[in-house]
Enzyme design. Sequence first.
Site, PDB file in Angstrom:
ATOM      1  N   TRP A   1       3.631  23.435   7.356  1.00 13.94           N
ATOM      2  CA  TRP A   1       3.527  21.979   7.528  1.00 13.94           C
ATOM      3  C   TRP A   1       4.358  21.498   8.717  1.00 13.94           C
ATOM      4  O   TRP A   1       3.835  20.958   9.691  1.00 13.94           O
ATOM      5  CB  TRP A   1       3.952  21.287   6.234  1.00 13.94           C
ATOM      6  CG  TRP A   1       3.895  19.791   6.276  1.00 13.94           C
ATOM      7  CD1 TRP A   1       3.060  19.011   7.014  1.00 13.94           C
ATOM      8  CD2 TRP A   1       4.714  18.876   5.524  1.00 13.94           C
ATOM      9  NE1 TRP A   1       3.293  17.670   6.775  1.00 13.94           N
ATOM     10  CE2 TRP A   1       4.311  17.561   5.870  1.00 13.94           C
ATOM     11  CE3 TRP A   1       5.738  19.044   4.603  1.00 13.94           C
ATOM     12  CZ2 TRP A   1       4.906  16.430   5.313  1.00 13.94           C
ATOM     13  CZ3 TRP A   1       6.327  17.917   4.031  1.00 13.94           C
ATOM     14  CH2 TRP A   1       5.905  16.630   4.398  1.00 13.94           C
TER      15      TRP A   1
ATOM     16  N   THR B   1       0.860  -1.177   0.000  1.00  9.88           N
ATOM     17  CA  THR B   1       0.000   0.000   0.000  1.00  9.88           C
ATOM     18  C   THR B   1       0.897   1.228   0.000  1.00  9.88           C
ATOM     19  O   THR B   1       1.700   1.428   0.915  1.00  9.88           O
ATOM     20  CB  THR B   1      -0.910   0.022   1.237  1.00  9.88           C
ATOM     21  OG1 THR B   1      -1.743  -1.136   1.229  1.00  9.88           O
ATOM     22  CG2 THR B   1      -1.785   1.263   1.231  1.00  9.88           C
TER      23      THR B   1
ATOM     24  N   GLN C   1      -3.324  17.240  -5.455  1.00  9.79           N
ATOM     25  CA  GLN C   1      -2.717  17.420  -4.137  1.00  9.79           C
ATOM     26  C   GLN C   1      -1.282  16.912  -4.152  1.00  9.79           C
ATOM     27  O   GLN C   1      -1.000  15.817  -4.634  1.00  9.79           O
ATOM     28  CB  GLN C   1      -3.519  16.684  -3.061  1.00  9.79           C
ATOM     29  CG  GLN C   1      -2.989  16.921  -1.655  1.00  9.79           C
ATOM     30  CD  GLN C   1      -3.892  16.384  -0.566  1.00  9.79           C
ATOM     31  OE1 GLN C   1      -4.975  15.880  -0.837  1.00  9.79           O
ATOM     32  NE2 GLN C   1      -3.466  16.491   0.667  1.00  9.79           N
ATOM     33  N   ASP C   2      -0.346  17.750  -3.624  1.00  6.43           N
ATOM     34  CA  ASP C   2       1.068  17.370  -3.477  1.00  6.43           C
ATOM     35  C   ASP C   2       1.769  17.180  -4.818  1.00  6.43           C
ATOM     36  O   ASP C   2       2.565  16.247  -4.996  1.00  6.43           O
ATOM     37  CB  ASP C   2       1.206  16.092  -2.638  1.00  6.43           C
ATOM     38  CG  ASP C   2       0.802  16.280  -1.194  1.00  6.43           C
ATOM     39  OD1 ASP C   2       0.344  17.373  -0.853  1.00  6.43           O
ATOM     40  OD2 ASP C   2       0.920  15.321  -0.422  1.00  6.43           O
TER      41      ASP C   2
ATOM     42  N   GLN D   1      -3.192  12.323  -1.974  1.00  9.26           N
ATOM     43  CA  GLN D   1      -1.912  12.936  -2.299  1.00  9.26           C
ATOM     44  C   GLN D   1      -1.253  12.156  -3.430  1.00  9.26           C
ATOM     45  O   GLN D   1      -1.159  10.922  -3.372  1.00  9.26           O
ATOM     46  CB  GLN D   1      -0.992  12.949  -1.088  1.00  9.26           C
ATOM     47  CG  GLN D   1      -1.541  13.751   0.090  1.00  9.26           C
ATOM     48  CD  GLN D   1      -2.176  12.887   1.147  1.00  9.26           C
ATOM     49  OE1 GLN D   1      -2.983  12.004   0.831  1.00  9.26           O
ATOM     50  NE2 GLN D   1      -1.826  13.112   2.397  1.00  9.26           N
TER      51      GLN D   1
ATOM     52  N   ASP E   1      -1.536  22.058  -1.110  1.00 15.04           N
ATOM     53  CA  ASP E   1      -0.131  21.833  -0.725  1.00 15.04           C
ATOM     54  C   ASP E   1       0.683  21.347  -1.918  1.00 15.04           C
ATOM     55  O   ASP E   1       1.553  20.476  -1.770  1.00 15.04           O
ATOM     56  CB  ASP E   1      -0.044  20.804   0.409  1.00 15.04           C
ATOM     57  CG  ASP E   1      -0.920  21.137   1.599  1.00 15.04           C
ATOM     58  OD1 ASP E   1      -1.238  22.319   1.787  1.00 15.04           O
ATOM     59  OD2 ASP E   1      -1.314  20.195   2.329  1.00 15.04           O
TER      60      ASP E   1
END
Length: 824
Positions: free
Chosen positions: A631, A486, A540-541, A518, A566
Amino acid sequence: MLNKNSIISLILFITGGLTSFSAEQRASVTWYLNSDAHVSAVAGPLIGNDEIHSNMEIYNYKILTGSGPGNTQRNRITGGNWPADANYVSDRYIQFEIRPRQGITFTVDSVSMYYGADGGSNMKANIDCSTDSTFLTSVVQLSPRALSSASGVVQFLTYKPNVQISDSQKFLLRIYPWYTTASTGKYACLQYVTIAGIAEGDVIVELPTVTTKSVTYISTTSAQCGGNITNDGGGEITARGICWNTNGDPTIMDNSTTDGTGVGAYTSILSNLIPGTRYYVRAYATNKAGTSYGNQVEITTLTELVAPTVTTSNVTVILAKSAKAGGNVTDWGGTDVIARGVCWNRTGNPTITDTHTVDGNGIGSFVSALIPLTPGTTYYVRAYATNSIGTGYGSVKEFTTQEQAPDVLKIVDINGSGGYTSVQAAFNDVPDNYTGRYVIYVKKGIYKEKLVLGQNKINVILQGEDRDSTILTYDDYIGKVVGSDTLSSGQKCASVDIEPTDFTAIDITFENTATQAQAVALLANSDRQSYYNCNMLGFQDTYYLWGSRGTQRVYNKNCHIRGSVDFIYGRGIAVFDSCIIHENRQGGTLTAASTEVNSRFGFVFLNCNIIADSIGFNGTPITYFYLGRPWQNAPRTVFINCNEPAQLSPAGWLSWNVNPALYAEYNCSGPGSNYTNRVPWSTQLSDSAASEYTIENIFSRYSISPAYESNWLPTVPENLPTSVLTDPVDVPKTFSISQNFPNPFNPSTKFTVSVPGKLKVEIKIYDLLGRKVCTLWNGDMTPGNHILEWNSLSDDGTRATSGVYYLQMEADGYFDVKKIMLIK
């Protein structure tokens, strides 16, 4: 006749080193957790056991933001593979245990610790205490709700359990870490765990337990020592320090210092010593039972102050224009070492009048970079260290730099006209530490590959044929199951992972099409990386300035960076020069910096154009977004001379895990640049402060401490191999339209249109009922292969709904239809 040591020994023999009194006193047990799991300090009539792990293990020790002095203990699940948990697991914990001595009742009124997480922000923990070793009864939940912590950050916690125990009972504290997603590389962090309270009863005080530290910084008339009291014997430490003489077995009746009270470590200075004399030293600690002593250490003072003693390390990583060396300052010579480094020349016996580095001060080891060097040349190098007396040198090491290797050109073409059809295959063939420029030219096409360029594959220049038509893409995301794994981090889900130093990318697109979580398009993980006229496209990211081996410097010029939340993040020092920063989601944040405390700069945006879609990729109109949120660590993010759109929130910035070191703007323009209502913890730079934000300063070797090995001023590569640019353009022989990629898609998809001549082309999207949704192209198209994109918007600007659509192409009698599927 009895001497003073015999008298003290006789007194202690008669009394047994014990005294008894009835009192109420503060008492505590502390585990520092800087380097081991042992009990570090006991104050009062208590007994503490070493830290216990159940289905957990200590991984290592590391300094983290917000912690107390020294390293913090990082703990992980046994084996390192966290499952996805929705709550804590009762047999997975870290335990601390105390009990009172005989005849003592102890009321625990305080439990404190530094607690945090590292490696990920989904770490949770529950904290309970009990007097039942099974934790089936008498459980007090100190944290009824699970604790959360930002990655890399430690916070101080304190609780008031108010639990009373007798000498037949124990007090047990358990921390239950758990992680919300299946992951590796995640750590629960602890430091300075203390259980404290009130002890009552007849206290039998024993002599304290004290050890003597090693003696350091020995000079002609002084030296540094100290001690560590791990147990006060049940009575308050009223005096502590060191004592010394020239005979042996020193006591406090000899020369001595007094360095405070209480348990723990302390430092002492021996003064008024005689040069060239042998001394015997030991630590002491005094309580009601008397004075105890640590182990004896023997030293000899210097006869005179001298230059430092230093050794030279071997020369490594010898390339054409650089190498690494270093040294170890083993003796300061009796006065402070004010500079250290290496020096080199081509003739032998180099000194600091030759080329040299300055790599800090003080004693200990250091690493130095020899740069710039001349290819194919023999050099002589040695370490040096300087104090007020002079400069000492290590032994001379001889080495020869490599010859400059010739430039190499490799061509990647998905259609087979180059030496490679796969970008990863070209990456794999880059030799380690190649000393010439290794150019990989990628022709137009969509390359769906998960790419990694290894750490030692330096000096690579990755050049695309056309920025918008040369696309490196993938669709991994955090939480995606790939085989038995994962994906659990930005590094694992990145479409492209660039690990080496001295990397340059030109005219190419890095993309991640996943919207579920992300999903990193580009991961930059080493120093001196440059990106010119590149796309970094995702959600995202999108763009991760990781810096896992140390804070890196990255330069981005004329790039288009698109994302939702972000989407520029990490600990790197990065400049975004004249770039387009593109927000594609309502309420999104452009940046999430985790700048290191020792960095002068973080993310710097110079002359950038910030834009936002009118409708986000998820169909929600974009009415506001933020410049960034902090962050980890000590975030620094600055926007200078940037255009800010109307959708930028008046607050400008969003709070998050930590307080930023600097969130600032300067001379920005556009409808969103009114800073009147900005959050109070952001600032507008003064003219003098803004003048410091030059490329030279930001990428100076001194923009971080310890310093980088050299200054860096990025430049666009010149005189590249150009044979590929003179190759005839591959003109298709017939019309064609490819199947879209990805398919199904959300929210955008791409496809290739092949045209044999300059002719009018029509490309349209229809729904299942045959109604036209939008026209993608209606006009002349030049010969060649063209990549087009549909972002799921109709001609009127509304977002198409989920379902099947038809992509239709007509041109000079040619007709073709492809079925495509939009899924939300």
